[in-house]
Scaffold this motif. Structure first.
Motif, PDB file in Angstrom:
ATOM      1  N   LEU A   1       0.834  -1.198   0.000  1.00 20.10           N
ATOM      2  CA  LEU A   1       0.000   0.000   0.000  1.00 20.10           C
ATOM      3  C   LEU A   1       0.872   1.253   0.000  1.00 20.10           C
ATOM      4  N   GLY A   2       0.968   1.883  -1.151  1.00 20.52           N
ATOM      5  CA  GLY A   2       1.669   3.155  -1.249  1.00 20.52           C
ATOM      6  C   GLY A   2       3.133   3.039  -1.616  1.00 20.52           C
ATOM      7  N   THR A   3       3.682   4.196  -1.925  1.00 21.74           N
ATOM      8  CA  THR A   3       5.068   4.302  -2.392  1.00 21.74           C
ATOM      9  C   THR A   3       6.046   3.665  -1.424  1.00 21.74           C
ATOM     10  N   PHE A   4       5.880   4.005  -0.158  1.00 20.14           N
ATOM     11  CA  PHE A   4       6.888   3.600   0.814  1.00 20.14           C
ATOM     12  C   PHE A   4       6.979   2.075   0.949  1.00 20.14           C
ATOM     13  N   ALA A   5       5.809   1.431   1.081  1.00 19.49           N
ATOM     14  CA  ALA A   5       5.813  -0.039   1.213  1.00 19.49           C
ATOM     15  C   ALA A   5       6.354  -0.679  -0.063  1.00 19.49           C
ATOM     16  N   ALA A   6       5.931  -0.162  -1.218  1.00 15.69           N
ATOM     17  CA  ALA A   6       6.383  -0.747  -2.491  1.00 15.69           C
ATOM     18  C   ALA A   6       7.900  -0.611  -2.636  1.00 15.69           C
ATOM     19  N   HIS A   7       8.426   0.574  -2.338  1.00 16.29           N
ATOM     20  CA  HIS A   7       9.871   0.782  -2.491  1.00 16.29           C
ATOM     21  C   HIS A   7      10.668  -0.079  -1.513  1.00 16.29           C
ATOM     22  N   THR A   8      10.169  -0.183  -0.297  1.00 11.71           N
ATOM     23  CA  THR A   8      10.915  -0.967   0.704  1.00 11.71           C
ATOM     24  C   THR A   8      10.914  -2.452   0.338  1.00 11.71           C
ATOM     25  N   LEU A   9       9.757  -2.958  -0.082  1.00  8.87           N
ATOM     26  CA  LEU A   9       9.690  -4.393  -0.372  1.00  8.87           C
ATOM     27  C   LEU A   9      10.400  -4.736  -1.687  1.00  8.87           C
ATOM     28  N   LEU A  10      10.262  -3.870  -2.675  1.00 11.84           N
ATOM     29  CA  LEU A  10      10.827  -4.195  -3.991  1.00 11.84           C
ATOM     30  C   LEU A  10      12.261  -3.690  -4.164  1.00 11.84           C
ATOM     31  N   LYS A  11      12.746  -2.948  -3.167  1.00 15.92           N
ATOM     32  CA  LYS A  11      14.121  -2.426  -3.197  1.00 15.92           C
ATOM     33  C   LYS A  11      14.384  -1.634  -4.477  1.00 15.92           C
ATOM     34  N   ASN A  12      13.442  -0.756  -4.795  1.00 19.51           N
ATOM     35  CA  ASN A  12      13.699   0.172  -5.894  1.00 19.51           C
ATOM     36  C   ASN A  12      13.025   1.500  -5.570  1.00 19.51           C
ATOM     37  N   ASP A  13      13.196   2.481  -6.436  1.00 16.86           N
ATOM     38  CA  ASP A  13      12.510   3.749  -6.178  1.00 16.86           C
ATOM     39  C   ASP A  13      11.746   4.207  -7.411  1.00 16.86           C
ATOM     40  N   VAL A  14      11.184   3.247  -8.104  1.00 19.91           N
ATOM     41  CA  VAL A  14      10.348   3.540  -9.272  1.00 19.91           C
ATOM     42  C   VAL A  14       9.040   4.155  -8.770  1.00 19.91           C
ATOM     43  N   PRO A  15       8.554   5.217  -9.432  1.00 23.29           N
ATOM     44  CA  PRO A  15       7.308   5.845  -8.941  1.00 23.29           C
ATOM     45  C   PRO A  15       6.150   4.845  -8.859  1.00 23.29           C
TER      46      PRO A  15
END
Ligand code: URA
Length: 240
Positions: A174-188
């Motif tokens: 849910l949201g940018t922060f969770a996605a970036h942390t789990l996927l280890k990237n910073d794609v929008p």
């Protein structure tokens, strides 16, 4: 010749299994736990030649987390928010960190954004008790500031272990922060959402955070499309 190939395949399986154990142990900060006796020791009554491990339960993870004082967030928190729902959830929702309401109640997603998440979950044909809901961080950052890298580093191993214990069929970030942390990237998130990504073999669907939907109700349509994809994966008919 065939026997040799079998042997090579079996050997590669063992190497893969050990590699996975080392990676997981590193993430759990318990190096080489598979060499020590106890619940992580190989279960020798299982297939000879393959490393099998007794699975940790959510309760095991909760017990080890205890009254966590691993980072300074413990000083201001009212309650630690471990996560809640089914031990056998088919889908796990991962948010960012507890807010004021969650900190007060010790439960994830119980404020306004949480009420919207509950509606989304129910529209998927589940109750909150059927799924599992948790966050990257287990304690509220003061003033709801963004989590710091060192806080994530200390807290994420427990989330990894929760996900391992549940072994869901899908994860919804849910949201940018969770996605970036789990996927280890910073794609929008606008680019990440709408399709599945791989999280250690589990399909992961990033979507907008319910708090974003409160500010931008027109994005609900896209979240509904994203969760419908999850329902399809779970073989759950989606009546839009
Ligand atoms: N926002 C989150 O990311 N998590 C919660 O538990 C509540 C609000």
């Amino acid at each position: 010749m065939a026997a040799r190939q079998d042997l090579a395949a079996e050997f590669m399986q063992i190497v893969d299994s050990l590699t996975m154990s080392v990676i997981l142990d590193r993430e759990r900060m318990r190096p080489l736990s598979y060499l020590t006796p106890g619940k992580d020791a190989p279960m020798t009554d299982k297939l000879p030649g393959t490393q099998m491990f007794q699975k940790e339960t959510l309760q095991d993870v909760r017990e080890e987390l205890g009254d966590c004082r691993r980072c300074s967030l413990c000083e201001k928190r009212k309650n630690l928010v471990f996560g809640e729902g089914s031990d056998h959830a088919e889908v796990v929702f991962v948010g960012e960190a507890p807010g004021a309401d969650e900190d007060l109640q010790g439960r994830p997603f119980v404020g306004r954004a949480g009420q919207l998440l509950t509606k989304i979950i129910e529209a998927m044909g589940f109750s909150r008790a059927d799924v599992y809901i948790c966050n990257i961080l287990k304690c509220r950052p003061p003033g709801n500031r963004n989590p710091l890298p060192e806080e994530i580093q200390l807290c994420e191993p427990f989330l990894v272990r929760q996900l391992e214990a549940i072994a869901p069929k899908a994860i919804c970030a849910l949201g940018t922060f969770a996605a970036h942390t789990l996927l280890k990237n910073d794609v929008p998130i606008t680019v990440l959402r709408g399709r599945f990504h791989d999280y250690h073999g589990i399909p992961l669907m990033p979507t907008y955070h319910p708090a974003y939907l409160l500010r931008n109700p027109s994005a609900k349509k896209q979240v509904w499309e994203d969760v419908q994809q999850i329902m399809k994966r779970l073989d759950k008919g989606a009546d839009a």
